[in-house]
Design an enzyme around this catalytic site. Structure first.
Site, PDB file in Angstrom:
ATOM      1  N   GLU A   1       0.835  -1.201   0.000  1.00 54.43           N
ATOM      2  CA  GLU A   1       0.000   0.000   0.000  1.00 54.43           C
ATOM      3  C   GLU A   1       0.865   1.245   0.000  1.00 54.43           C
ATOM      4  O   GLU A   1       1.644   1.463   0.939  1.00 54.43           O
ATOM      5  CB  GLU A   1      -0.908   0.029   1.238  1.00 54.43           C
ATOM      6  CG  GLU A   1      -2.194  -0.739   1.095  1.00 54.43           C
ATOM      7  CD  GLU A   1      -3.188  -0.399   2.197  1.00 54.43           C
ATOM      8  OE1 GLU A   1      -4.257  -1.021   2.212  1.00 54.43           O
ATOM      9  OE2 GLU A   1      -2.898   0.473   3.046  1.00 54.43           O
ATOM     10  N   CYS A   2       0.763   2.049  -1.027  1.00 51.07           N
ATOM     11  CA  CYS A   2       1.431   3.344  -1.130  1.00 51.07           C
ATOM     12  C   CYS A   2       2.946   3.203  -0.936  1.00 51.07           C
ATOM     13  O   CYS A   2       3.657   2.883  -1.877  1.00 51.07           O
ATOM     14  CB  CYS A   2       0.822   4.343  -0.163  1.00 51.07           C
ATOM     15  SG  CYS A   2       1.219   6.057  -0.568  1.00 51.07           S
ATOM     16  N   GLY A   3       3.465   3.398   0.278  1.00 51.51           N
ATOM     17  CA  GLY A   3       4.897   3.197   0.502  1.00 51.51           C
ATOM     18  C   GLY A   3       5.321   1.785   0.157  1.00 51.51           C
ATOM     19  O   GLY A   3       6.422   1.554  -0.363  1.00 51.51           O
TER      20      GLY A   3
END
Length: 455
Positions: free
Chosen positions: A330-332
């Site tokens: 997720e994202c990072g």
């Protein structure tokens, strides 16, 4: 269910809600109260300070991502075993998904939970206008019960005396306490909000200092009376003992990756996951007993040099994913699974599951609620599934050739209003999900992990 509760809100962002909330949590805890903290809105960092102040994991409530029943059940189940709940709002009292609607706002959650509201008022350079702001907040919606105000960023005793006279004369709203304006009481900021608590060694001392000062003039008895005015919540806890096959999941939880909803990890455990903490900086590879991995958001760009240096972990993770290990980034986590991260002209090699290159920018590339529709099946959703979440990032991804599995109906995603890059049983997405709002996601993921473990 009886549960005394208050919502701490404000007229806007940067009013000092988090430090006042943390200070109040510490004061109540020191007096022997078991206080459950909550945070309204999609936020990972403020809850870290709540946990530091209270010693209890903070939970998130969001009336756009969740339906009203989920907001109530999450609040009620999360409050079990506590004496009262303190709920920090998001942005200003009425900011939400729409400029002309309630959903996603602090006011909406306060109404759903029938909770009284205490305003944390940024008093910098204000006197009579402080009263005007309070009158406006109260007049906006007569279903929102504004029960008091805490003055924040007060210059000195003379300034406080003027504020008290003005508010008493014009607004008649009880003043419950005050906090002065001081650099000693500020939490450091950077590009995704406040600095994470584990990167701010002075965080606990700042909270202690704020608590000591706030307590001096705090009308704690009145605050407790206000909290007790909240009516009972209609809630019946459900016992859901897990009886199926357990599976071991690696969760990257360290400096670069620390953005996890407490409820997400709890949901995984309740569905049969055993959580093993993975450190991307010090561990030299994934354990052979892992049947899936979850890599949350955070600041991989800040730690890109250290992540690149741990070649053994990068190689181990890529090999396992290429072998079919189910994985969520997720994202990072998505950024880490890409080929490289470039920041300030320096490019660092990452895992390389996805062939895109991440580029960091000075300004946000996305800050929004997100609505998704699955255009194909993946490790977290079947085709046609609808999900809601949020995105907040300063990066973009160049040269990514992977198939994308979600249409973005609201928000931006990775590119061309698509999100969810897929490689074997791995998915990387900018969207953050809250599993209480989409229980099918952890269920599908763990199903894939069990299938992998049986190979």
């Amino acid at each position: 269910m009886e549960m005394p509760r208050i919502v701490l809100s404000a007229g806007g962002s940067d009013s000092g809600k988090t430090i006042v909330t943390a200070a109040l949590l510490r004061i109540l805890g020191a007096k022997g109260y078991r206080v459950q903290p909550f945070k309204i809105g999609p936020d990972y960092i403020d809850p870290m300070y709540h946990r530091l102040a209270s010693g209890r994991p903070c939970r998130n409530l969001d009336s756009w991502i969740m339906d009203e029943m989920t907001v109530v059940s999450s609040f009620a189940s999360g409050s079990i075993g506590s004496d009262l709940a303190v709920i920090e709002g998001v942005r200003g009292l009425y900011e939400g998904e729409s400029p002309v609607g309630d959903e996603g706002s602090t006011a909406h959650v306060a109404k759903i939970l029938k909770s009284p509201v205490v305003i944390v008022l940024n008093c910098h350079s204000l006197t009579r206008s402080a009263a005007a702001q309070l009158i406006g907040l109260r007049a906006m919606d007569n279903q929102v019960q504004i029960a008091g105000v805490i003055l924040n960023k007060v210059s000195d005793a003379r300034h406080e005396e003027k504020l008290r006279r003005a508010i008493s004369h014009y607004a008649g709203i009880p003043i419950l306490g005050s906090l002065s304006r001081s650099p000693r009481l500020e939490i450091k900021k950077r590009h995704l909000g406040l600095t994470t608590s584990h990167e701010f060694p002075e965080a606990l001392e700042v909270i202690k200092s704020a608590a000591e000062q706030l307590e001096e003039g705090l009308d704690l008895e009145r605050i407790l009376e206000i909290a007790k005015q909240a009516p009972p919540i209609d809630y019946m806890p459900e016992a859901r003992p897990f009886e199926g096959e357990r599976v071991r999941i690696g969760v990257f939880m360290d400096g670069p990756f620390s953005f996890y909803y407490h409820e997400n990890l709890s949901a995984l455990r309740e569905m049969g996951a055993e959580i093993a903490v993975v450190d991307s900086l010090s561990d030299r590879g994934l354990g052979d007993d892992l049947s899936g991995v979850l890599i949350g958001g955070g600041y991989p760009e800040i730690f890109s040099k250290e992540l690149e240096a741990n070649y053994q972990m990068r190689r181990s993770l890529k090999q396992r994913i290429m072998d079919g290990l189910p994985a969520i980034g997720e994202c990072g986590g998505l950024m880490y699974l890409c080929r490289s991260i470039e920041r300030n002209g320096e490019k660092r090699q990452m895992v390389g599951v996805f062939d895109g290159d991440v580029v960091m920018h000075e300004k946000p590339k996305a800050l929004s609620y997100v609505a998704l529709e699955a255009s194909r099946s993946s490790v977290i959703a079947d085709q046609g599934a609808a999900l809601r979440g949020h995105e907040f990032h300063y990066s973009s991804i160049e040269g990514l050739s992977s198939e994308l599995s979600f249409r973005v109906l609201r928000g931006k995603g990775i590119r061309d209003f698509m999100d969810g890059a897929v490689c074997h049983n791995a998915i990387g997405m900018y969207t953050h999900l809250h599993y209480l709002a989409c229980p099918g996601v952890p269920a599908k993921f763990l199903k894939e992990c069990r299938a992998y473990s049986r190979r």
